[in-house]
Motif scaffolding. Structure first.
Motif, mmCIF file in Angstrom:
data_model
loop_
_atom_site.group_PDB
_atom_site.id
_atom_site.type_symbol
_atom_site.label_atom_id
_atom_site.label_comp_id
_atom_site.label_asym_id
_atom_site.label_seq_id
_atom_site.Cartn_x
_atom_site.Cartn_y
_atom_site.Cartn_z
ATOM 1 N N ASN A 108 104.128 80.889 8.180
ATOM 2 C CA ASN A 108 103.617 81.754 7.116
ATOM 3 C C ASN A 108 103.833 81.117 5.748
ATOM 4 O O ASN A 108 102.987 81.248 4.852
ATOM 5 C CB ASN A 108 104.303 83.121 7.183
ATOM 6 C CG ASN A 108 103.838 83.954 8.360
ATOM 7 O OD1 ASN A 108 102.746 83.728 8.878
ATOM 8 N ND2 ASN A 108 104.654 84.904 8.777
ATOM 9 N N PHE A 109 104.958 80.434 5.572
ATOM 10 C CA PHE A 109 105.253 79.768 4.298
ATOM 11 C C PHE A 109 104.207 78.700 4.003
ATOM 12 O O PHE A 109 103.697 78.592 2.879
ATOM 13 C CB PHE A 109 106.650 79.146 4.360
ATOM 14 C CG PHE A 109 106.996 78.304 3.158
ATOM 15 C CD1 PHE A 109 107.327 78.895 1.949
ATOM 16 C CD2 PHE A 109 106.975 76.916 3.244
ATOM 17 C CE1 PHE A 109 107.644 78.124 0.839
ATOM 18 C CE2 PHE A 109 107.285 76.138 2.143
ATOM 19 C CZ PHE A 109 107.621 76.737 0.935
ATOM 20 N N GLU A 110 103.853 77.909 5.025
ATOM 21 C CA GLU A 110 102.863 76.841 4.831
ATOM 22 C C GLU A 110 101.488 77.428 4.534
ATOM 23 O O GLU A 110 100.761 76.915 3.657
ATOM 24 C CB GLU A 110 102.819 75.959 6.086
ATOM 25 C CG GLU A 110 104.079 75.125 6.270
ATOM 26 C CD GLU A 110 104.170 74.490 7.642
ATOM 27 O OE1 GLU A 110 104.852 73.453 7.773
ATOM 28 O OE2 GLU A 110 103.565 75.028 8.608
ATOM 29 N N VAL A 111 101.118 78.478 5.231
ATOM 30 C CA VAL A 111 99.828 79.124 4.988
ATOM 31 C C VAL A 111 99.754 79.651 3.558
ATOM 32 O O VAL A 111 98.755 79.461 2.856
ATOM 33 C CB VAL A 111 99.593 80.267 5.995
ATOM 34 C CG1 VAL A 111 98.372 81.097 5.584
ATOM 35 C CG2 VAL A 111 99.394 79.705 7.401
ATOM 36 N N ASN A 112 100.834 80.262 3.110
ATOM 37 C CA ASN A 112 100.845 80.822 1.763
ATOM 38 C C ASN A 112 100.754 79.735 0.699
ATOM 39 O O ASN A 112 100.115 79.926 -0.349
ATOM 40 C CB ASN A 112 102.103 81.665 1.560
ATOM 41 C CG ASN A 112 102.064 82.964 2.346
ATOM 42 O OD1 ASN A 112 100.987 83.473 2.655
ATOM 43 N ND2 ASN A 112 103.224 83.495 2.695
ATOM 44 N N ARG A 113 101.393 78.586 0.937
ATOM 45 C CA ARG A 113 101.308 77.484 -0.026
ATOM 46 C C ARG A 113 99.887 76.929 -0.101
ATOM 47 O O ARG A 113 99.393 76.589 -1.169
ATOM 48 C CB ARG A 113 102.273 76.354 0.348
ATOM 49 C CG ARG A 113 103.729 76.659 0.082
ATOM 50 C CD ARG A 113 104.526 75.404 -0.130
ATOM 51 N NE ARG A 113 104.199 74.757 -1.402
ATOM 52 C CZ ARG A 113 104.638 73.552 -1.751
ATOM 53 N NH1 ARG A 113 105.393 72.854 -0.927
ATOM 54 N NH2 ARG A 113 104.311 73.023 -2.914
ATOM 55 N N LEU A 114 99.221 76.845 1.029
ATOM 56 C CA LEU A 114 97.851 76.343 1.041
ATOM 57 C C LEU A 114 96.879 77.331 0.397
ATOM 58 O O LEU A 114 95.850 76.929 -0.140
ATOM 59 C CB LEU A 114 97.415 76.043 2.475
ATOM 60 C CG LEU A 114 98.006 74.764 3.081
ATOM 61 C CD1 LEU A 114 97.818 74.754 4.583
ATOM 62 C CD2 LEU A 114 97.364 73.532 2.467
ATOM 63 N N LYS A 115 97.219 78.615 0.439
ATOM 64 C CA LYS A 115 96.371 79.621 -0.201
ATOM 65 C C LYS A 115 96.640 79.746 -1.699
ATOM 66 O O LYS A 115 95.814 80.288 -2.431
ATOM 67 C CB LYS A 115 96.597 80.989 0.464
ATOM 68 C CG LYS A 115 96.030 81.114 1.870
ATOM 69 C CD LYS A 115 96.300 82.514 2.406
ATOM 70 C CE LYS A 115 95.655 82.726 3.763
ATOM 71 N NZ LYS A 115 95.932 84.095 4.290
#
Length: 464
Positions: free
Chosen positions: A21-28
Motif C-alpha cells: 500500500n505504501f508503494e502504491v500511494n507513493r506512485l499515486k
C-alpha cells in the motif's frame, strides 16, 4: 495531424506484479515528493519505443493528456493507461516488449526509491554505498548472472547518426553475435540500436538462444532516447552517474562508435576511471571504430584526449577503422583476458568489484548555470580529475540539449556558460562546432540546432 491514442488495462509481463500500500500511494502521489510524475514520464517514453525523438520536453507536451493509474486487484496489479500512443498496440493488444519495458520501469522506480537514503551500506553520499546500491538495483532486475562467463560488450555512440554509420554499427554487432557475445547499450536509437540488431542475426546463425540485449538508461534521458525494440533487459538507474558506473561494472569491454556530446561524456568517464592508478593492471578492452569517412572524426577525438589527458589516456584504447571482424576478434580476446584476470583475482565475472572509481565520478552532478560556470577546467590537477570535470561539462550540454529540466533552464536563462583554461577549452569548442557541423547534436529532421552552451573567456577559478 493528431496522433491516435488508446485506453487500455495492462497486466504485468515478467517484472513486478505486487506492491505494498505504501508503494502504491507513493506512485499515486502527484506532489513534489511523490513518484507519479517520474513514473508517468518514464512510462510515456517506453510507450514510444521505436519512435525517434531527442526532445523529452516536446514528448511530454505532445502527450499532455496521457495518464497512467495503478489498479490493485485480488490477484495482483494492473496498469490503466489513458490516451496512450496507439503505436504501442497491435489489434488492441500492447506489444509484449513494450509491456515488459513498462513493468521494468515500475520495478526499478519502486526499488530505487524504496531504499532509505541512510540505509546501512547503501548511502548515496558514500562511494562504497553507491556501488552497493548499483549492485542491488542490477541484481533486483536480474541482470547479474553468476553462471555466465564474460561476454558483455558495451556499445556507445550517437543517437543521431547517418544511415551508413548505422549499417556499420549493425555489422559490428553481427560480428559480435557470430562470436557469441552479448550487447549492452544506452538502449536508444542509432548506434545504440545498430549493434543489438546486428547481434540478433549473428546469434540466430549460431543458434544462440540466450543472447542478451541490455539497455541501461535513467529518468532524465529516457524521454529523449526511448528504448529501441531490440532491448530484452531494460534497467532504469536513478541518475546518469549510476548509469555510467553500471556500464563499467557489468560490461567486460567497450566499443565506441561516432557520436556527439553524450558519447564524449561516456569516453571521458571511462578514461578517467581507467587512468586511476589503482586500475592500471585491470584488463578492459576499449575500441573506437567507424567507417573510412569516420577516420577524421576519431583523429579529432584522439587529439582532444591527448591534449586534455595526455598520451597515457590514449594508450587505453585502440582505433580500428572499417574492419568489423577485427573489432569483434579484439573484443573476443579481451573477454578471455578479463576472464583469466578475474579468475586469478577471485573477482566476480558478473560485476567488476575491483574497479576503483573516484567519488568525483559517482556523486550526481546537477547541471545549472552556476554549477556549469564553476567547473574546474584547468590543467593543475591529476588527469583523472580533468576527465571528471570535462565529463560534467559534456553532461551539462546533454542536459541542455535533450533533458526536460536542462531545456527549461536554457530557455529561461540562456545557454550554460563554460569557462576555464583556454588550452582545454579551445579544442573543446572546436570539437563541439564539428559535432554541430556533422549533425551529431540532434536527430535528422528535428530542426536547426540551438546551442545549449557558450564558451566564455577566463577561468571560473584561477588555477593555483
Amino acid at each position: 495531424m493528431t496522433e491516435s491514442t488508446i485506453n487500455a488495462l495492462v497486466s504485468p509481463e515478467g517484472s513486478l506484479e505486487i506492491l505494498s500500500n505504501f508503494e502504491v500511494n507513493r506512485l499515486k502521489d502527484r506532489s513534489e515528493g511523490g513518484l507519479y510524475r517520474l513514473f508517468r514520464q518514464c512510462a510515456l517514453a517506453v510507450l514510444n519505443t521505436g519512435i525517434e525523438t531527442d526532445d523529452c520536453k516536446a514528448l511530454m507536451e505532445a502527450h499532455a493528456d496521457f495518464d497512467v493509474r495503478l489498479v490493485p486487484q485480488p490477484r495482483g496489479l494492473k496498469l490503466e493507461l489513458v490516451n496512450a500512443p496507439a503505436h504501442a498496440f497491435v489489434d488492441g493488444q500492447m506489444l509484449r516488449a513494450i509491456r515488459e519495458h513498462l513493468f521494468s520501469v515500475l520495478r526499478d522506480i519502486i526499488y530505487s526509491y524504496s531504499i532509505p537514503q541512510s540505509a546501512a551500506g547503501l548511502r548515496r553520499d558514500d562511494p562504497e554505498g553507491i556501488t552497493n546500491l548499483i549492485f542491488h538495483i542490477l541484481r533486483n532486475a536480474r541482470v547479474l548472472q553468476a553462471g555466465r562467463h564474460p561476454d558483455l560488450v558495451v556499445c556507445w555512440g550517437g543517437h543521431s547518426i547517418n544511415e551508413r554509420e548505422y549499417q556499420y554499427s549493425k555489422e559490428v554487432g553481427h560480428q559480435l553475435g557470430l562470436r557469441g557475445l552479448s550487447i549492452c547499450t544506452g538502449c536508444g536509437p542509432g548506434a545504440m540500436k545498430g549493434p543489438m540488431k546486428g547481434a540478433t542475426i549473428g546469434h540466430a546463425k549460431q543458434r544462440v538462444k540466450n543472447g542478451r540485449y541490455i539497455g541501461l538508461t535513467e529518468p532524465g534521458i529516457i524521454g529523449a532516447e526511448a528504448p529501441n525494440p531490440i532491448v530484452n533487459e531494460l534497467v532504469i538507474m536513478p541518475d546518469i552517474e549510476k548509469r555510467l558506473e553500471a556500464f563499467v561494472r557489468t560490461g567486460h569491454g567497450v566499443i565506441v562508435f561516432p557520436g556527439g556530446v553524450g558519447t564524449a561524456e561516456e569516453i571521458l568517464y571511462l578514461l578517467g576511471i581507467l587512468l586511476h592508478p589503482d586500475n592500471s593492471d585491470l584488463p578492459f578492452p576499449v575500441v573506437f571504430t567507424g567507417q573510412p569517412e569516420n577516420a577524421e572524426y576519431f583523429e579529432m577525438i584522439d587529439q582532444f584526449i591527448r591534449n586534455a589527458l595526455g598520451d597515457e589516456a590514449a594508450s587505453k584504447y585502440e582505433i580500428i577503422i572499417d574492419d568489423p571482424a577485427r573489432v569483434a576478434r579484439t573484443m573476443k580476446q579481451g573477454m578471455k583476458d578479463v576472464e583469466t584476470f578475474r579468475r586469478a583475482m577471485q573477482d566476480a565475472y558478473y560485476f567488476n568489484w575491483m574497479l576503483r572509481i573516484d567519488p568525483v565520478f559517482q556523486l550526481p552532478f546537477e547541471p545549472t548555470h552556476e554549477s556549469m560556470r564553476a567547473l574546474e577546467l584547468h590543467r593543475d590537477q591529476p588527469g583523472h580529475l580533468i576527465a571528471a570535470n570535462l565529463r560534467k561539462a559534456f553532461s551539462g550540454i546533454v542536459a541542455g540539449n535533450v533533458k526536460e529540466s536542462g531545456i527549461r533552464q536554457v530557455q529561461a536563462r540562456g545557454p550554460f556558460e563554460i569557462a576555464g583554461d583556454p588550452a582545454l577549452l579551445a579544442p573543446l569548442e572546436a570539437m563541439l562546432k564539428e559535432f554541430v557541423t556533422q549533425n551529431r547534436m540532434k536527430l535528422p529532421g528535428s530542426g536547426a540546432y540551438e546551442p545549449s552552451y557558450r564558451i566564455v573567456s577566463g577561468a571560473a577559478h584561477a588555477a593555483p
